[in-house]
Structure formats: C-alpha cells, structure tokens
Design a protein around this motif. Structure first.
Motif, PDB file in Angstrom:
ATOM      1  N   PRO A  42      58.496  61.630  20.132  1.00  0.00           N
ATOM      2  CA  PRO A  42      56.968  61.336  19.747  1.00  0.00           C
ATOM      3  C   PRO A  42      56.603  60.184  20.083  1.00  0.00           C
ATOM      4  CG  PRO A  42      58.231  61.528  17.797  1.00  0.00           C
ATOM      5  CD  PRO A  42      59.367  61.639  18.838  1.00  0.00           C
ATOM      6  N   PHE A  43      57.417  59.153  20.470  1.00  0.00           N
ATOM      7  CA  PHE A  43      57.206  57.613  20.876  1.00  0.00           C
ATOM      8  C   PHE A  43      56.902  57.460  22.131  1.00  0.00           C
ATOM      9  CE2 PHE A  43      60.266  58.286  17.162  1.00  0.00           C
ATOM     10  CZ  PHE A  43      59.394  57.763  16.129  1.00  0.00           C
ATOM     11  N   ARG A  44      56.117  56.335  22.302  1.00  0.00           N
ATOM     12  CA  ARG A  44      55.699  55.909  23.758  1.00  0.00           C
ATOM     13  C   ARG A  44      56.189  54.198  23.545  1.00  0.00           C
ATOM     14  NH1 ARG A  44      49.558  56.797  25.160  1.00  0.00           N
ATOM     15  NH2 ARG A  44      50.093  54.691  26.318  1.00  0.00           N
ATOM     16  N   LEU A  45      57.322  53.894  24.181  1.00  0.00           N
ATOM     17  CA  LEU A  45      57.714  52.512  24.422  1.00  0.00           C
ATOM     18  C   LEU A  45      57.305  51.533  25.466  1.00  0.00           C
ATOM     19  CD1 LEU A  45      61.537  53.792  23.505  1.00  0.00           C
ATOM     20  CD2 LEU A  45      59.505  52.720  21.689  1.00  0.00           C
ATOM     21  N   PRO A  46      56.516  50.639  25.413  1.00  0.00           N
ATOM     22  CA  PRO A  46      56.017  49.881  26.564  1.00  0.00           C
ATOM     23  C   PRO A  46      57.365  49.229  27.254  1.00  0.00           C
ATOM     24  CG  PRO A  46      54.587  49.463  24.651  1.00  0.00           C
ATOM     25  CD  PRO A  46      55.864  50.270  24.271  1.00  0.00           C
ATOM     26  N   MET A  47      57.201  49.578  28.490  1.00  0.00           N
ATOM     27  CA  MET A  47      58.377  48.890  29.400  1.00  0.00           C
ATOM     28  C   MET A  47      57.933  47.798  30.299  1.00  0.00           C
ATOM     29  SD  MET A  47      61.003  50.628  28.346  1.00  0.00           S
ATOM     30  CE  MET A  47      62.203  50.338  29.621  1.00  0.00           C
ATOM     31  N   GLY A  48      56.470  47.691  30.413  1.00  0.00           N
ATOM     32  CA  GLY A  48      56.164  46.521  31.174  1.00  0.00           C
ATOM     33  C   GLY A  48      54.580  47.145  31.754  1.00  0.00           C
ATOM     34  N   THR A  49      54.053  45.926  32.384  1.00  0.00           N
ATOM     35  CA  THR A  49      52.805  45.872  32.920  1.00  0.00           C
ATOM     36  C   THR A  49      52.863  45.031  34.314  1.00  0.00           C
ATOM     37  OG1 THR A  49      51.989  44.247  31.813  1.00  0.00           O
ATOM     38  CG2 THR A  49      51.465  46.339  31.009  1.00  0.00           C
ATOM     39  N   ALA A  50      51.803  45.647  35.186  1.00  0.00           N
ATOM     40  CA  ALA A  50      51.659  44.757  36.315  1.00  0.00           C
ATOM     41  C   ALA A  50      50.417  44.995  36.851  1.00  0.00           C
ATOM     42  CB  ALA A  50      52.739  45.445  37.537  1.00  0.00           C
ATOM     43  N   ALA A  51      49.952  44.390  37.937  1.00  0.00           N
ATOM     44  CA  ALA A  51      48.582  44.571  38.490  1.00  0.00           C
ATOM     45  C   ALA A  51      48.862  44.756  39.955  1.00  0.00           C
ATOM     46  CB  ALA A  51      47.718  43.136  38.440  1.00  0.00           C
ATOM     47  N   SER A  52      48.029  45.701  40.413  1.00  0.00           N
ATOM     48  CA  SER A  52      48.189  45.961  42.127  1.00  0.00           C
ATOM     49  C   SER A  52      47.545  44.901  42.832  1.00  0.00           C
ATOM     50  CB  SER A  52      47.113  47.463  42.358  1.00  0.00           C
ATOM     51  OG  SER A  52      45.875  46.866  41.946  1.00  0.00           O
ATOM     52  N   GLY A  53      48.433  44.649  43.897  1.00  0.00           N
ATOM     53  CA  GLY A  53      48.079  43.696  44.945  1.00  0.00           C
ATOM     54  C   GLY A  53      46.688  43.851  45.616  1.00  0.00           C
ATOM     55  N   PRO A  54      46.572  42.851  46.604  1.00  0.00           N
ATOM     56  CA  PRO A  54      45.424  43.001  47.240  1.00  0.00           C
ATOM     57  C   PRO A  54      45.203  44.243  48.245  1.00  0.00           C
ATOM     58  CG  PRO A  54      46.287  40.859  47.546  1.00  0.00           C
ATOM     59  CD  PRO A  54      47.229  41.684  46.661  1.00  0.00           C
ATOM     60  N   ASP A  55      46.403  44.588  48.435  1.00  0.00           N
ATOM     61  CA  ASP A  55      46.739  45.904  49.448  1.00  0.00           C
ATOM     62  C   ASP A  55      46.560  47.247  48.362  1.00  0.00           C
ATOM     63  OD1 ASP A  55      49.169  45.610  48.292  1.00  0.00           O
ATOM     64  OD2 ASP A  55      50.144  46.025  50.118  1.00  0.00           O
ATOM     65  N   GLY A  56      46.518  47.134  47.214  1.00  0.00           N
ATOM     66  CA  GLY A  56      46.548  48.159  46.369  1.00  0.00           C
ATOM     67  C   GLY A  56      47.868  48.803  45.765  1.00  0.00           C
ATOM     68  N   ARG A  57      48.982  48.181  46.207  1.00  0.00           N
ATOM     69  CA  ARG A  57      50.062  48.432  46.020  1.00  0.00           C
ATOM     70  C   ARG A  57      50.884  47.875  44.667  1.00  0.00           C
ATOM     71  NH1 ARG A  57      51.860  51.407  50.320  1.00  0.00           N
ATOM     72  NH2 ARG A  57      51.049  51.402  52.124  1.00  0.00           N
ATOM     73  N   PHE A  58      51.497  48.346  43.921  1.00  0.00           N
ATOM     74  CA  PHE A  58      52.395  47.865  42.710  1.00  0.00           C
ATOM     75  C   PHE A  58      53.739  48.467  43.140  1.00  0.00           C
ATOM     76  CE2 PHE A  58      51.270  52.332  41.375  1.00  0.00           C
ATOM     77  CZ  PHE A  58      52.127  52.633  40.782  1.00  0.00           C
ATOM     78  N   THR A  59      54.540  47.702  42.073  1.00  0.00           N
ATOM     79  CA  THR A  59      55.981  48.145  42.196  1.00  0.00           C
ATOM     80  C   THR A  59      56.729  47.686  40.867  1.00  0.00           C
ATOM     81  OG1 THR A  59      56.361  47.306  44.552  1.00  0.00           O
ATOM     82  CG2 THR A  59      58.378  47.465  43.240  1.00  0.00           C
ATOM     83  N   ALA A  60      57.346  48.442  40.136  1.00  0.00           N
ATOM     84  CA  ALA A  60      57.940  48.210  38.969  1.00  0.00           C
ATOM     85  C   ALA A  60      59.428  48.336  39.196  1.00  0.00           C
ATOM     86  CB  ALA A  60      57.322  49.273  38.021  1.00  0.00           C
ATOM     87  N   PRO A  61      60.115  47.416  39.477  1.00  0.00           N
ATOM     88  CA  PRO A  61      61.684  47.264  39.658  1.00  0.00           C
ATOM     89  C   PRO A  61      62.363  47.537  38.308  1.00  0.00           C
ATOM     90  CG  PRO A  61      60.854  44.977  39.685  1.00  0.00           C
ATOM     91  CD  PRO A  61      59.682  45.960  39.238  1.00  0.00           C
ATOM     92  N   ALA A  62      63.676  47.886  38.498  1.00  0.00           N
ATOM     93  CA  ALA A  62      64.828  48.090  37.405  1.00  0.00           C
ATOM     94  C   ALA A  62      64.187  48.788  36.387  1.00  0.00           C
ATOM     95  CB  ALA A  62      65.234  46.554  37.175  1.00  0.00           C
ATOM     96  N   VAL A  63      63.719  50.075  36.623  1.00  0.00           N
ATOM     97  CA  VAL A  63      63.284  50.678  35.345  1.00  0.00           C
ATOM     98  C   VAL A  63      64.391  51.956  34.771  1.00  0.00           C
ATOM     99  CG1 VAL A  63      61.375  52.355  34.649  1.00  0.00           C
ATOM    100  CG2 VAL A  63      60.988  50.532  36.153  1.00  0.00           C
ATOM    101  N   PRO A  64      64.991  51.923  33.854  1.00  0.00           N
ATOM    102  CA  PRO A  64      65.853  52.538  33.447  1.00  0.00           C
ATOM    103  C   PRO A  64      65.292  54.442  33.787  1.00  0.00           C
ATOM    104  CG  PRO A  64      65.663  51.282  31.605  1.00  0.00           C
ATOM    105  CD  PRO A  64      64.312  51.088  32.597  1.00  0.00           C
ATOM    106  N   PRO A  65      66.293  55.006  34.131  1.00  0.00           N
ATOM    107  CA  PRO A  65      65.693  56.413  34.222  1.00  0.00           C
ATOM    108  C   PRO A  65      65.193  56.990  33.019  1.00  0.00           C
ATOM    109  CG  PRO A  65      67.979  56.025  35.092  1.00  0.00           C
ATOM    110  CD  PRO A  65      67.613  55.071  34.397  1.00  0.00           C
ATOM    111  N   GLY A  66      64.223  57.995  33.251  1.00  0.00           N
ATOM    112  CA  GLY A  66      63.753  58.965  31.902  1.00  0.00           C
ATOM    113  C   GLY A  66      62.456  59.366  32.292  1.00  0.00           C
ATOM    114  N   ALA A  67      61.765  59.832  31.039  1.00  0.00           N
ATOM    115  CA  ALA A  67      60.360  60.200  31.192  1.00  0.00           C
ATOM    116  C   ALA A  67      59.358  58.996  30.887  1.00  0.00           C
ATOM    117  CB  ALA A  67      60.067  61.337  30.218  1.00  0.00           C
TER     118      ALA A  67
END
Length: 124
Positions: A42-67
C-alpha cells in the motif's frame, strides 16, 4: 555479467527508464517534472525526480527493478500518471502526450440567486 560463474546479486541489476514527453503534433515539452515512485504494497516510496530536456526526453538511470508509478506534471498541462513494471536493463516509457490543463471557475447560486457556501461540483 558473471564473475567466476557466479551471477551478480539481484540488487546490482538495475533498470534505466527513458521516455519522450510531447504536446499535440509531436511537439516536445521541456521542463516537465517527472517523478518515479516504487510501489510496495500500500506504500509509494519516492525514488527520484527529473525534468524533461529541451527535446522532451527524460532518463532515470540505475532504478531497482519493480512496480512503479510514473508521474508527469508540466506548467499549463494536465498531470499524467502511469503504472509500470521495470526489469533490469534499458526500458522505454514511450511517447507520453500531455494535454492542456483546463480550469473552471464560477459561483453556485440557489434559486433566489444567493451564493451557496461550500457547494461541491462534480464533473464527468
């Protein structure tokens, strides 16, 4: 990669999530806030935030597997959220289109034309 025939521990195999945030006509949206929350029971654990770049792309590296719950919020745009399952390796959230936000304002009045305090409005 294995070392001496021994596979790496599960926590060392991470995912890299990427995506493209767009408006209508495939126009990239910059500076959209992207959040990634791990869903654990039942929990949501924040793992990080980022902003999309000028080209609209975002990347979240080194994220543990899961839902996860992926959220996007941009100025003047309706928020968007998606649940996804990340496996080790590179994965794409694909193209995500954010629609313009809409605001509604007004005054609720009774039959005599007087404002109604605390009135609740439901749309949909």
């Amino acid at each position: 990669m294995t070392r001496g025939g021994v596979p790496p521990p599960p926590w060392s195999r991470t995912a890299t999530l990427s995506g493209l945030i767009e408006a209508a006509a495939h126009r990239p949206l910059a500076q959209v806030q992207v959040g990634l929350d791990l869903l654990s029971g039942p929990f949501r654990l924040p793992m990080g935030t980022a902003a999309s770049g000028p080209d609209g792309r975002f990347t979240a590296p080194a994220v543990p597997p899961g839902a996860y719950l992926l959220t996007m919020r941009g100025q003047g745009r309706a928020a968007e959220a998606r649940t996804l399952w990340l496996e080790p390796g590179a994965q794409s959230a694909g193209r995500i289109r954010l629609e313009p936000s809409v605001s509604l304002s007004g005054i609720v009045r009774d039959d005599a034309g007087r404002p109604v305090a605390g009135a609740e409005i439901q749309l949909g």
